[in-house]
Motif scaffolding. Structure first.
Motif, PDB file in Angstrom:
ATOM      1  N   LYS A  58      73.325  63.200  16.403  1.00  0.00           N
ATOM      2  CA  LYS A  58      73.241  62.819  14.995  1.00  0.00           C
ATOM      3  C   LYS A  58      74.607  62.908  14.317  1.00  0.00           C
ATOM      4  O   LYS A  58      75.405  63.791  14.606  1.00  0.00           O
ATOM      5  N   SER A  60      76.393  61.316  10.221  1.00  0.00           N
ATOM      6  CA  SER A  60      75.956  60.839   8.906  1.00  0.00           C
ATOM      7  C   SER A  60      77.119  60.219   8.153  1.00  0.00           C
ATOM      8  O   SER A  60      78.287  60.440   8.482  1.00  0.00           O
ATOM      9  N   LYS A 130      69.313  54.360  11.409  1.00  0.00           N
ATOM     10  CA  LYS A 130      69.812  54.626  10.062  1.00  0.00           C
ATOM     11  C   LYS A 130      68.665  55.258   9.283  1.00  0.00           C
ATOM     12  O   LYS A 130      67.707  54.580   8.930  1.00  0.00           O
ATOM     13  N   ASP A 133      67.877  59.564   3.145  1.00  0.00           N
ATOM     14  CA  ASP A 133      67.756  60.981   2.784  1.00  0.00           C
ATOM     15  C   ASP A 133      66.444  61.318   2.084  1.00  0.00           C
ATOM     16  O   ASP A 133      66.126  62.492   1.879  1.00  0.00           O
ATOM     17  N   THR A 178      72.800  59.734   1.358  1.00  0.00           N
ATOM     18  CA  THR A 178      73.325  60.209   2.636  1.00  0.00           C
ATOM     19  C   THR A 178      72.469  59.625   3.747  1.00  0.00           C
ATOM     20  O   THR A 178      71.252  59.847   3.784  1.00  0.00           O
ATOM     21  N   TRP A 179      73.085  58.859   4.627  1.00  0.00           N
ATOM     22  CA  TRP A 179      72.378  58.227   5.739  1.00  0.00           C
ATOM     23  C   TRP A 179      72.682  58.979   7.029  1.00  0.00           C
ATOM     24  O   TRP A 179      73.840  59.243   7.347  1.00  0.00           O
ATOM     25  N   THR A 180      71.643  59.323   7.760  1.00  0.00           N
ATOM     26  CA  THR A 180      71.802  59.928   9.078  1.00  0.00           C
ATOM     27  C   THR A 180      71.809  58.824  10.129  1.00  0.00           C
ATOM     28  O   THR A 180      70.928  57.962  10.138  1.00  0.00           O
TER      29      THR A 180
END
Length: 235
Positions: A58, A60, A130, A133, A178-180
């Motif tokens: 992972k 981000s 993608k 949050d 916030t995108w992981t």
């Protein structure tokens, strides 16, 4: 016959005197605009380094309003909508090379000596998720799991930032996302573990595991993908 001649004379007269009228007075309207980006994206790159089949890693990245959009005196528009696309990554990061990689593809995807790979990385995009949050609850963004078709618009993540609502209220707004980004590492054909299908389905139940095995010839290669954040609406 006289009517026709009179009309013709009137037209000729109008054409002759119009430049004289136009020369007496002129007005200039000055039009200017300061054009700024609406979004700020950080960081500019994500590096996973050396990875191994069926690892799940992972990282981000962060999307927020640009400094210009965030200014207190900027009250004309309050919402930015955007999509996150994935595209082939050029080895030399220039507009010309990006366009070339986007418009072409390898003749033999499993041959590391294919001329396409001289200019573009083997594609990593299908294995990247993608994940949004989820704020403000219940969330106003749409994510994408790994093991997808990067060229399908249904595989574009969708985001939305809100500075203030239609009434100018900032309570419950969404000024940043916030995108992981998850990397579900693929295996190579003929070398996949027995639980490969389970691994794929644990991250995307709708994916066909057989479609996401890599050609053996690409082992030891560096793979890449460009994530493109594109604004679709400002209002």
């Amino acid at each position: 016959m006289k009517k026709i001649l009179i009309v013709s004379a009137a037209i000729l007269t109008s054409v002759a005197v119009m430049p004289l009228f136009a020369a007496f007075e002129a007005h200039v309207i000055n039009v200017t605009a300061e054009i700024e980006n609406a979004l700020f994206v950080h960081p500019e790159s994500l590096r996973f380094g050396t990875v191994f089949p069926q690892e799940y890693l992972k990282s981000s990245f962060f999307i927020a309003f640009s400094e210009s959009f965030s200014r207190d005196d900027q009250r004309r528009v309050g919402t930015v909508e955007y999509v996150i696309k994935q595209k082939p990554k050029p080895r030399e990061d220039t507009p010309e090379e990006r366009t070339w990689c986007h418009d072409n593809e390898p003749e033999n995807i499993g041959d590391p000596n294919d001329p396409y790979y001289d200019r573009c990385y083997p594609l990593l995009c299908a294995y990247l998720s993608k994940e949004p949050d989820g704020t403000p609850e219940p969330g106003n963004d749409t994510g994408v799991p790994p093991f997808h078709d990067p060229n399908d618009p249904s595989s574009w993540a969708i985001g939305k930032l809100v500075k203030f609502d239609e009434n100018g209220n900032t309570i419950g707004n969404d000024p940043a996302d916030t995108w992981t980004v998850d990397l579900a590492v693929p295996c190579f054909e003929g070398h996949c573990a027995q639980d490969w299908a389970d691994f794929v389905h644990s991250h995307n139940p709708d994916a066909d595991p057989n479609l996401y095995k890599l050609p053996n010839g690409l082992e030891h290669e560096v793979f890449g993908c460009d994530l493109w954040v594109e604004v679709t609406s400002i209002h």
